[in-house]
Design an enzyme around this catalytic site. Structure first.
Site, PDB file in Angstrom:
ATOM      1  N   TYR A 180      11.745 -43.988   0.820  1.00 14.79           N
ATOM      2  CA  TYR A 180      11.401 -42.715   1.801  1.00 14.79           C
ATOM      3  C   TYR A 180      11.243 -41.555   1.042  1.00 14.79           C
ATOM      4  O   TYR A 180      10.401 -40.526   1.103  1.00 14.79           O
ATOM      5  CB  TYR A 180      12.465 -42.607   2.833  1.00 14.79           C
ATOM      6  CG  TYR A 180      12.415 -40.999   3.685  1.00 14.79           C
ATOM      7  CD1 TYR A 180      11.456 -40.844   4.548  1.00 14.79           C
ATOM      8  CD2 TYR A 180      13.249 -40.278   3.061  1.00 14.79           C
ATOM      9  CE1 TYR A 180      11.741 -39.844   5.439  1.00 14.79           C
ATOM     10  CE2 TYR A 180      13.356 -39.052   3.767  1.00 14.79           C
ATOM     11  CZ  TYR A 180      12.593 -38.564   4.739  1.00 14.79           C
ATOM     12  OH  TYR A 180      12.707 -37.479   5.688  1.00 14.79           O
ATOM     13  N   TRP A 222      20.223 -33.679   6.228  1.00 14.85           N
ATOM     14  CA  TRP A 222      21.017 -34.060   7.341  1.00 14.85           C
ATOM     15  C   TRP A 222      20.712 -33.454   8.873  1.00 14.85           C
ATOM     16  O   TRP A 222      21.491 -32.859   9.287  1.00 14.85           O
ATOM     17  CB  TRP A 222      22.639 -33.675   6.972  1.00 14.85           C
ATOM     18  CG  TRP A 222      23.025 -34.141   5.740  1.00 14.85           C
ATOM     19  CD1 TRP A 222      22.320 -34.841   4.712  1.00 14.85           C
ATOM     20  CD2 TRP A 222      24.181 -34.009   5.121  1.00 14.85           C
ATOM     21  NE1 TRP A 222      23.043 -35.012   3.499  1.00 14.85           N
ATOM     22  CE2 TRP A 222      24.279 -34.616   3.777  1.00 14.85           C
ATOM     23  CE3 TRP A 222      25.497 -33.295   5.498  1.00 14.85           C
ATOM     24  CZ2 TRP A 222      25.501 -34.741   3.066  1.00 14.85           C
ATOM     25  CZ3 TRP A 222      26.683 -33.425   4.821  1.00 14.85           C
ATOM     26  CH2 TRP A 222      26.566 -34.020   3.549  1.00 14.85           C
TER      27      TRP A 222
HETATM   28  N1  LIG Z   1      15.922 -36.612   9.931  1.00 16.87           N
HETATM   29  C1  LIG Z   1      16.438 -35.898   8.766  1.00 16.87           C
HETATM   30  O1  LIG Z   1      17.721 -36.036   8.235  1.00 16.87           O
HETATM   31  C2  LIG Z   1      15.541 -35.279   7.850  1.00 16.87           C
HETATM   32  C3  LIG Z   1      16.121 -34.953   6.561  1.00 16.87           C
HETATM   33  C4  LIG Z   1      15.315 -34.172   5.815  1.00 16.87           C
HETATM   34  C5  LIG Z   1      13.783 -34.026   5.896  1.00 16.87           C
HETATM   35  N2  LIG Z   1      13.439 -34.466   7.226  1.00 16.87           N
HETATM   36  C6  LIG Z   1      12.134 -34.149   7.355  1.00 16.87           C
HETATM   37  O2  LIG Z   1      11.934 -33.271   8.470  1.00 16.87           O
HETATM   38  C7  LIG Z   1      10.673 -33.636   9.249  1.00 16.87           C
HETATM   39  C8  LIG Z   1      10.944 -33.600  10.820  1.00 16.87           C
HETATM   40  O3  LIG Z   1      12.130 -34.603  10.858  1.00 16.87           O
HETATM   41  P1  LIG Z   1      12.687 -35.230  12.437  1.00 16.87           P
HETATM   42  O4  LIG Z   1      14.123 -35.679  12.309  1.00 16.87           O
HETATM   43  O5  LIG Z   1      12.164 -34.257  13.335  1.00 16.87           O
HETATM   44  O6  LIG Z   1      11.649 -36.322  12.371  1.00 16.87           O
HETATM   45  P2  LIG Z   1      11.471 -37.385  13.906  1.00 16.87           P
HETATM   46  O7  LIG Z   1      12.662 -37.041  14.799  1.00 16.87           O
HETATM   47  O8  LIG Z   1      11.712 -38.896  13.160  1.00 16.87           O
HETATM   48  O9  LIG Z   1      10.019 -37.125  14.315  1.00 16.87           O
HETATM   49  C9  LIG Z   1       9.068 -37.591  13.680  1.00 16.87           C
HETATM   50  C10 LIG Z   1       7.850 -37.891  14.708  1.00 16.87           C
HETATM   51  O10 LIG Z   1       6.669 -38.154  13.980  1.00 16.87           O
HETATM   52  C11 LIG Z   1       5.937 -39.203  14.464  1.00 16.87           C
HETATM   53  N3  LIG Z   1       5.040 -40.099  13.662  1.00 16.87           N
HETATM   54  C12 LIG Z   1       5.709 -41.023  13.062  1.00 16.87           C
HETATM   55  N4  LIG Z   1       4.285 -41.544  12.529  1.00 16.87           N
HETATM   56  C13 LIG Z   1       3.239 -40.762  12.902  1.00 16.87           C
HETATM   57  C14 LIG Z   1       1.979 -40.867  12.715  1.00 16.87           C
HETATM   58  N5  LIG Z   1       1.312 -41.798  11.987  1.00 16.87           N
HETATM   59  N6  LIG Z   1       1.004 -39.941  13.576  1.00 16.87           N
HETATM   60  C15 LIG Z   1       1.607 -38.882  14.034  1.00 16.87           C
HETATM   61  N7  LIG Z   1       3.031 -38.626  14.327  1.00 16.87           N
HETATM   62  C16 LIG Z   1       3.544 -39.749  13.732  1.00 16.87           C
HETATM   63  C17 LIG Z   1       7.230 -39.974  15.264  1.00 16.87           C
HETATM   64  O11 LIG Z   1       6.776 -40.893  15.971  1.00 16.87           O
HETATM   65  P3  LIG Z   1       7.488 -42.304  16.309  1.00 16.87           P
HETATM   66  O12 LIG Z   1       9.169 -41.931  16.540  1.00 16.87           O
HETATM   67  O13 LIG Z   1       7.006 -42.915  17.496  1.00 16.87           O
HETATM   68  O14 LIG Z   1       7.343 -43.029  14.989  1.00 16.87           O
HETATM   69  C18 LIG Z   1       8.143 -38.964  15.798  1.00 16.87           C
HETATM   70  O15 LIG Z   1       7.948 -38.386  16.904  1.00 16.87           O
HETATM   71  C19 LIG Z   1      10.162 -34.928   8.814  1.00 16.87           C
HETATM   72  O16 LIG Z   1       9.064 -34.332   7.949  1.00 16.87           O
HETATM   73  C20 LIG Z   1      11.198 -35.394   7.849  1.00 16.87           C
HETATM   74  O17 LIG Z   1      10.699 -36.351   6.879  1.00 16.87           O
HETATM   75  C21 LIG Z   1      14.087 -35.169   8.114  1.00 16.87           C
END
Ligand SMILES: NC(=O)c1ccc[n+]([C@@H]2O[C@H](COP(=O)([O-])OP(=O)(O)OC[C@H]3O[C@@H](n4cnc5c(N)ncnc54)[C@H](OP(=O)(O)O)[C@@H]3O)[C@@H](O)[C@H]2O)c1
Length: 329
Positions: free
Chosen positions: A146, A171
């Site tokens: 990832y 986080w």
């Molecule tokens: N969560 C963490 O702790 C964390 C930490 C550091 C950085 N980040 C970054 O912060 C950002 C937001 O995170 P978050 O926690 O809000 O993520 P999240 O809740 O997992 O939401 C991501 C969304 O993207 C959608 N998605 C996946 N594949 C896709 C595709 N091919 N086309 C269009 N949409 C798609 C997912 O749909 P499905 O659920 O249906 O797959 C989900 O609705 C991301 O870039 C993540 O990498 C997150």
């Protein structure tokens, strides 16, 4: 301003859309589903314009963004299942979503001459040492699939565009999705004891607070790399807490100052929620369950935010308190 937001069914995208609405910006959301499929909480995002878009479909990305003609794209969509990403048969799709998908968005932004904001992670670093990572540090060394895919996404953005923000967060917790707080409260309600790792150090990020900062940024031209999480609790000079040297202290009355471990985070969640479940601090090695290697040092240096005139996020304990009130867990 007109914004296009990916990943609005997820934690951050949901709050970004609501913040846009609050400020009177025009927001068009997107995600994989046919219609908005996040929590039906009656907030603005549930009724805002929405377009179904798979970011891995280059033609569709180009078409949608050229039709919407946004001034800014906030790219929240990603593959975020860190352990699942390690499985051999998932690696290609992780790369496809996080790298190719991000490049598709960047190229469409270039064609439209619009700004792009990409969310990345502390996982681009190897987690060695105890010094907080500077946002402009180029000493990348992701420890898991990832993290590598998010780093390659960063490089796709920076190689295609000039008008971009890359914001690393860590986080994450928000109302719309699964996160550590929800998990620990559910587990705490059904178990007498929980084991939580005490040697991965960082700070959490509440998506509600982050959304405000991201839109502040997009209203400027102060492009570049930033680190953004909720703030550490400041050290209290001469307080007894300063005599405590690590997170092994089990005094649940006062949250830990400075950067924290997942254990410290859990202690404060239970203290605020009123759960008396025993919390046992363990090392990552003792915990031993996760497939993906995770960095020990996730301290993100956020001084660049202030240096550029941005208001940092509130302290994490305050964020937990507001989250618990909103989430009604
Ligand atoms: N969560 C963490 O702790 C964390 C930490 C550091 C950085 N980040 C970054 O912060 C950002 C937001 O995170 P978050 O926690 O809000 O993520 P999240 O809740 O997992 O939401 C991501 C969304 O993207 C959608 N998605 C996946 N594949 C896709 C595709 N091919 N086309 C269009 N949409 C798609 C997912 O749909 P499905 O659920 O249906 O797959 C989900 O609705 C991301 O870039 C993540 O990498 C997150």
């Amino acid at each position: 301003m007109k914004f296009f937001v990916t990943g609005v069914n997820g934690q951050l995208g949901h709050d970004v859309m609501n913040e846009l609405h609050k400020r009177g910006h025009e927001g068009v959301g997107s995600d994989l589903s046919e219609a908005y499929a996040g929590v039906q909480d009656g907030s603005a995002v549930t009724g805002m314009p929405y377009m179904s878009l798979d970011i891995t479909d280059e033609t569709a990305v180009r078409k949608v963004i050229s039709e919407v003609k946004p001034e800014v794209v906030i790219h929240c969509a990603a593959w975020t299942a860190v352990d699942l990403a390690e499985e051999e048969d998932k690696r290609a799709v992780v790369k496809h979503v996080n790298v190719d998908g991000t490049r598709n968005i960047a190229q469409a932004c270039k064609e439209q001459d619009c700004k792009m904001l990409y969310l990345s992670t502390d996982y681009v670093f190897n987690g060695q040492g105890t010094t907080p990572w500077d946002p402009d540090c180029k000493d990348y060394h992701p420890l898991n699939v990832y993290g590598q895919s998010k780093l390659d996404g960063e490089l796709a953005v920076s190689s295609v565009l000039e008008k971009y923000f890359i914001v690393r967060i860590a986080w994450v917790f928000g109302l719309n999705g699964k996160n550590f707080i929800k998990t620990m409260i559910n587990v705490g309600k059904t178990h007498e004891e929980v084991r939580v790792v005490n040697d991965q150090i960082g700070t959490p990020t509440y998506t509600y607070d982050l959304a405000r900062l991201l839109i502040d940024m997009c209203e400027t031209e102060k492009y570049g790399y930033y680190h953004a999480t909720n703030s550490e609790l400041p050290e209290e000079p001469d307080s007894e807490d300063n005599l405590k040297t690590d997170g092994l202290d089990t005094d649940a009355q006062k949250p830990k100052t400075g950067y924290i471990s997942w254990y410290d985070f859990c202690v404060e969640i239970y203290r605020q929620y009123g759960l008396t479940t025993k919390i046992t601090p363990v090392t990552t090695a003792e915990y031993g369950l996760s497939k993906a290697a995770r960095p020990f040092n996730s301290r993100l240096d956020k001084r660049k935010l202030v240096e550029n005139g941005f208001t940092p996020l509130p302290v994490w304990t305050d964020a937990v308190s507001r989250y618990l009130k909103e989430a009604k867990l």
